[in-house]
Scaffold this motif. Sequence first.
Motif, mmCIF file in Angstrom:
data_model
loop_
_atom_site.group_PDB
_atom_site.id
_atom_site.type_symbol
_atom_site.label_atom_id
_atom_site.label_comp_id
_atom_site.label_asym_id
_atom_site.label_seq_id
_atom_site.Cartn_x
_atom_site.Cartn_y
_atom_site.Cartn_z
ATOM 1 N N UNK A 40 -42.838 -10.938 71.231
ATOM 2 C CA UNK A 40 -41.971 -10.112 71.798
ATOM 3 C C UNK A 40 -40.796 -9.584 71.204
ATOM 4 N N UNK A 41 -40.659 -9.925 70.191
ATOM 5 C CA UNK A 41 -39.386 -9.911 69.399
ATOM 6 C C UNK A 41 -39.409 -8.121 68.650
ATOM 7 N N UNK A 42 -38.258 -7.650 68.600
ATOM 8 C CA UNK A 42 -38.346 -6.371 67.852
ATOM 9 C C UNK A 42 -38.060 -6.550 66.403
ATOM 10 N N UNK A 43 -38.620 -5.917 65.636
ATOM 11 C CA UNK A 43 -38.588 -5.867 64.195
ATOM 12 C C UNK A 43 -38.412 -4.812 63.645
ATOM 13 N N UNK A 44 -37.759 -4.401 62.506
ATOM 14 C CA UNK A 44 -37.685 -3.268 61.851
ATOM 15 C C UNK A 44 -38.798 -3.028 60.778
ATOM 16 N N UNK A 45 -39.387 -1.944 60.926
ATOM 17 C CA UNK A 45 -40.532 -1.451 59.790
ATOM 18 C C UNK A 45 -39.954 -1.782 58.417
ATOM 19 N N UNK A 46 -38.978 -1.301 58.256
ATOM 20 C CA UNK A 46 -38.584 -1.234 56.820
ATOM 21 C C UNK A 46 -38.233 -2.619 56.301
ATOM 22 N N UNK A 47 -37.669 -3.505 56.965
ATOM 23 C CA UNK A 47 -37.419 -4.820 56.664
ATOM 24 C C UNK A 47 -37.250 -5.744 57.917
ATOM 25 N N UNK A 48 -38.526 -6.741 57.665
ATOM 26 C CA UNK A 48 -38.583 -7.561 59.013
ATOM 27 C C UNK A 48 -37.601 -8.649 58.958
ATOM 28 N N UNK A 49 -36.667 -8.757 57.988
ATOM 29 C CA UNK A 49 -35.584 -9.773 57.969
ATOM 30 C C UNK A 49 -34.397 -9.063 58.784
ATOM 31 N N UNK A 50 -34.310 -7.834 59.080
ATOM 32 C CA UNK A 50 -33.286 -7.075 59.419
ATOM 33 C C UNK A 50 -33.074 -7.811 60.714
ATOM 34 N N UNK A 63 -23.938 -6.782 53.855
ATOM 35 C CA UNK A 63 -25.053 -7.363 53.738
ATOM 36 C C UNK A 63 -25.506 -8.174 54.697
ATOM 37 N N UNK A 64 -26.786 -7.991 55.074
ATOM 38 C CA UNK A 64 -27.175 -8.880 56.403
ATOM 39 C C UNK A 64 -28.099 -10.153 56.086
ATOM 40 N N UNK A 65 -28.296 -10.349 54.717
ATOM 41 C CA UNK A 65 -29.388 -11.590 54.169
ATOM 42 C C UNK A 65 -28.599 -12.046 53.163
ATOM 43 N N UNK A 66 -27.470 -12.570 53.096
ATOM 44 C CA UNK A 66 -26.782 -12.687 51.856
ATOM 45 C C UNK A 66 -27.518 -13.947 51.150
ATOM 46 N N UNK A 67 -27.588 -13.805 49.893
ATOM 47 C CA UNK A 67 -28.022 -14.971 49.082
ATOM 48 C C UNK A 67 -26.754 -15.462 48.358
ATOM 49 N N UNK A 68 -26.991 -16.714 47.668
ATOM 50 C CA UNK A 68 -26.101 -17.570 47.388
ATOM 51 C C UNK A 68 -25.222 -16.636 46.129
ATOM 52 N N UNK A 69 -25.772 -15.745 45.562
ATOM 53 C CA UNK A 69 -25.298 -14.765 44.485
ATOM 54 C C UNK A 69 -24.397 -13.971 45.416
ATOM 55 N N UNK A 114 -19.314 -15.291 59.796
ATOM 56 C CA UNK A 114 -19.318 -16.390 60.731
ATOM 57 C C UNK A 114 -20.496 -17.364 60.615
ATOM 58 N N UNK A 115 -19.790 -18.795 60.632
ATOM 59 C CA UNK A 115 -20.625 -19.919 60.352
ATOM 60 C C UNK A 115 -21.594 -19.825 59.318
ATOM 61 N N UNK A 116 -22.720 -19.948 59.514
ATOM 62 C CA UNK A 116 -23.918 -19.889 58.439
ATOM 63 C C UNK A 116 -24.624 -18.796 58.609
ATOM 64 N N UNK A 117 -23.953 -17.432 59.167
ATOM 65 C CA UNK A 117 -24.709 -16.256 59.247
ATOM 66 C C UNK A 117 -25.243 -15.609 57.966
ATOM 67 N N UNK A 118 -26.212 -14.863 57.992
ATOM 68 C CA UNK A 118 -26.336 -14.330 56.723
ATOM 69 C C UNK A 118 -25.924 -12.989 56.621
#
Length: 475
Positions: free
Chosen positions: A69-79, A244-250, A308-312
Amino acid sequence: MRRNKKIGILCGIFLCVSLAAFGVSRYEKQKEIIKNSDEVIMEINNEEVNKLSWECDTGAFAFYRDENGRWLYNEDEEFPVDEGKIKELLALFEEFGVSFVIEEVEDFGQYGLDTPVCTICLETESEVYQILLGNYSTMDSQRYVSIGDGNVYLVKTDPLDRFEIEISDAILHDKIPNLEDVTQVQFSGRESEQIVYEENSTNTYYPEDVYFMKREENLLPLDTFRVQEYLDTIRNLNLKEYVNYKASEEDLAACGLDNPELSISINYTRREEDSDEEAKETFILHIGRDPAQDDKDTEEEVTAYARVGESGIIYQLTTEQYKKLKEMTYDSLRHQELFWADFSDIYQFDILLENTSYTITSKLEGENRNWYYQDEELEIANIQSAIRGLRASSFTDKAPDQKEEINLTIYLDNENFPKVHIQLYRYDGEECIATVDGKAVAFVGRNRVVDLMEAVNSIVLKISGRSKGGNFRYG
């Protein structure tokens, strides 16, 4: 020939009249199928919609529900989709009402529906709905809409107001809590400080002081207004400008967030709405800056980021926000006045000025405290104002080495702080050095010190008969 010409002219006139009559009849027919309507043309339960897509000037977007039941974005499911935003968009079609209906439309182009400004698609298990948005009727202040049933409608609520958005408007941003009942603030990074909350503290003579900077075993009083103002800076950050909404270590390293310049950890109490339930929570905010600017603290413009905290999600901060968040030092948050107690708690002043000592005493008479010098009642508002005006232009621990200008001891009805001893020493033509209880504290504008000296002289010299005719002035 002339007769034939007249007949031709009459025929032409007749043809024009006939055509005009035909046009009027067609116009009347068209008018008859335009009518007011309070019809609800769509009633779609948003819980039944499993796909939503639309295309307009700001782009083409598509979302779907997964099996949970979660909404996902077609272009990027990690969004990180803001499900509240999707619900807001779908809510429009739960009861989609119109004000006008135009039936049996032959030319959709005249309403801008041949090339719609926005096309919206909704899908349920059993139905597919398509809504086309056409021109905006300035006369009616409403939008032309088609839902594929052969009609054109003028709608009460313009869907374009909701759907003409950027993808950034659909992201689930990190929330900053209200930060009620803050009990502790811990700062770490390049500077380490700790603020604690303590009511009715014995570490201050002012009952409004509830925040203290902890230094080893000492609790140093802070200006409550300044601490609240700092917390308001955090509350009002309005984190929206993400990079950035899915930040890597870099990514974190590129923004100085792998080893933050400042991390702020706030312990507070969260209260449930419409409930007496409380929960102890901790909010953490990390601040970083472009590593290329690492040692350029004097730059006017700073490229800074927040997490914020450990947010991506990494957010861009403005230079103003960054600088305000950096104002978390003791000197930034402490009282700027040398003395900040309520004057109703004072019962005596001892003053040493030009090697002469003066004592100003008081008596409580009913609800009023009256002031006396040499048994003569006096008004000390000017002295009180001058004392309140002794504010730090900057803080220092530099020991004074020049002439003492004035020496002031303030006696309080406070068992923890029975007196405060303030000494003011000349430093240069513009400033004096102030010590409080024997410790160098701050630079104070010399004009403020002179105001205090003159306020004292205006009373004691007059009463003692040694007034200089009002022409006395400290240089």
